[in-house]
Design an enzyme around this catalytic site. Structure first.
Site, mmCIF file in Angstrom:
data_model
loop_
_atom_site.group_PDB
_atom_site.id
_atom_site.type_symbol
_atom_site.label_atom_id
_atom_site.label_comp_id
_atom_site.label_asym_id
_atom_site.label_seq_id
_atom_site.Cartn_x
_atom_site.Cartn_y
_atom_site.Cartn_z
ATOM 1 N N ASP A 52 -0.479 6.293 -5.176
ATOM 2 C CA ASP A 52 -1.440 7.355 -5.469
ATOM 3 C C ASP A 52 -0.838 8.303 -6.496
ATOM 4 O O ASP A 52 0.329 8.694 -6.377
ATOM 5 C CB ASP A 52 -1.747 8.125 -4.180
ATOM 6 N N GLU A 73 -3.675 4.516 -8.341
ATOM 7 C CA GLU A 73 -4.927 5.110 -7.851
ATOM 8 C C GLU A 73 -4.936 6.590 -8.197
ATOM 9 O O GLU A 73 -4.090 7.347 -7.705
ATOM 10 C CB GLU A 73 -5.064 4.904 -6.338
ATOM 11 N N HIS A 83 0.828 -1.206 0.000
ATOM 12 C CA HIS A 83 0.000 0.000 0.000
ATOM 13 C C HIS A 83 0.867 1.262 0.000
ATOM 14 O O HIS A 83 1.734 1.404 0.864
ATOM 15 C CB HIS A 83 -0.891 -0.038 1.245
ATOM 16 N N HIS A 105 -0.193 11.369 -1.860
ATOM 17 C CA HIS A 105 -1.522 11.037 -1.337
ATOM 18 C C HIS A 105 -2.350 12.257 -0.942
ATOM 19 O O HIS A 105 -3.519 12.351 -1.279
ATOM 20 C CB HIS A 105 -1.372 10.104 -0.127
HETATM 21 O O1 G3P Z 1 -6.341 2.067 -3.329
HETATM 22 C C1 G3P Z 1 -6.602 1.613 -2.036
HETATM 23 C C2 G3P Z 1 -6.294 2.648 -0.979
HETATM 24 O O2 G3P Z 1 -5.030 3.202 -1.214
HETATM 25 C C3 G3P Z 1 -7.310 3.743 -0.918
HETATM 26 O O3 G3P Z 1 -7.124 4.615 0.145
HETATM 27 O O4 G3P Z 1 -6.501 6.792 1.095
HETATM 28 O O5 G3P Z 1 -4.883 4.921 1.163
HETATM 29 O O6 G3P Z 1 -5.377 6.049 -0.984
HETATM 30 P P1 G3P Z 1 -5.908 5.637 0.348
HETATM 31 MG MG MG Z 2 -4.289 4.867 -2.426
#
Ligand code: G3P
Ligand code: MG
Length: 237
Positions: free
Chosen positions: A38, A111, A9, A51
């Site tokens: 991100d 993302e 992540h 992010h």
């Molecule tokens: O893509 C899954 C996750 O990354 C979504 O939440 O806020 O960590 O980008 P966030």
């Molecule tokens: Mg994300």
């Protein structure tokens, strides 16, 4: 399954500063096969991994990410806040990140974070950068909480997409069909067994974020989830 059971992540956010090249490298060193990062735009249209809307949490600067230009990226430390070991780590541009990910043989979930930037511009630059790097299409999946951006992306690209929802909406299937999604991405905390069966029964892959406990990851996978986004390199069994 398109992605892996454990997906790093924001690179590997528990072990290295999030959305950095160091984090991506570390994910590969730990043996992960896929990472999620991100993607957003600076004010001048440069596409970067980041992010938040603001710089404060993950860099040594204050202010809005969108107030930055490309030439300022070199002056910003996106590593020291995490640990001195990562001092001098930069906010990476998407092109450099994709090149590294390709070199390391990883797959990537990009993302799209519009965070107030222009959706058409973000989609356009992401499509263009993927093509420039000649990234393998089966090692790439694009998602977004911003459904409008995802529609735009799927209308101008044949790269596989996943629908990322805060919580599964009633019309999720209609939305997934519209963008020809291959997967649904949900928060692990807001996903019930019934929702898992509903999504799986329609033939979609299902990925949950953010799971840092091995017990929770195993339970979700037992319940039918295909993979989880984790800040840590949880064992893949
Ligand atoms: O893509 C899954 C996750 O990354 C979504 O939440 O806020 O960590 O980008 P966030
Ligand atoms: Mg994300």
């Amino acid at each position: 399954m398109r992605m892996s059971r454990i997906i790093g992540h924001r690179g590997l956010a528990g072990e290295a500063p999030e959305n950095t090249l160091a984090g991506i490298r570390l994910a590969a060193e730990y043996g992960l096969k896929w990472v999620e990062v991100d993607v957003t735009l600076l004010g001048d249209g440069t596409t970067v991994l980041f992010h938040d809307r603001r710089l404060n949490r993950t860099t040594n600067k204050n202010g809005r990410l969108q107030s930055l230009t490309c030439s300022e990226l070199e002056t910003i430390d996106a590593g020291s806040w995490f640990s001195e070991q990562f001092s001098g780590e930069k906010i990476p541009q998407l092109g450099a990140a994709l090149k590294l990910i390709k070199e390391l043989g990883l797959g990537v979930n990009l993302e799209l974070k519009t965070n107030g930037c222009s959706e058409p511009k973000l989609v356009e630059t992401v499509v263009k950068t993927i093509a420039e790097v000649e990234f393998l299409k089966d090692r790439l999946l694009v998602s977004s909480f911003n459904y409008r951006a995802l529609v735009r992306f799927s209308d101008c690209s044949d790269i596989q997409v996943g629908c990322l929802f805060e919580r599964l909406p009633v019309n999720w299937h209609k939305k997934a069909l519209r963008v020809n999604a291959v997967s649904i991405h949900l928060s692990s905390k807001r996903t019930s067994k019934r929702q898992i069966s509903r999504v799986k029964s329609k033939g979609y892959e299902l990925y949950c974020h953010t799971v840092n406990s091995l017990t929770v990851a195993r339970q979700l996978i037992d319940d039918g989830v295909d993979g989880v986004f984790s800040d840590y390199p949880l064992p893949d069994d």
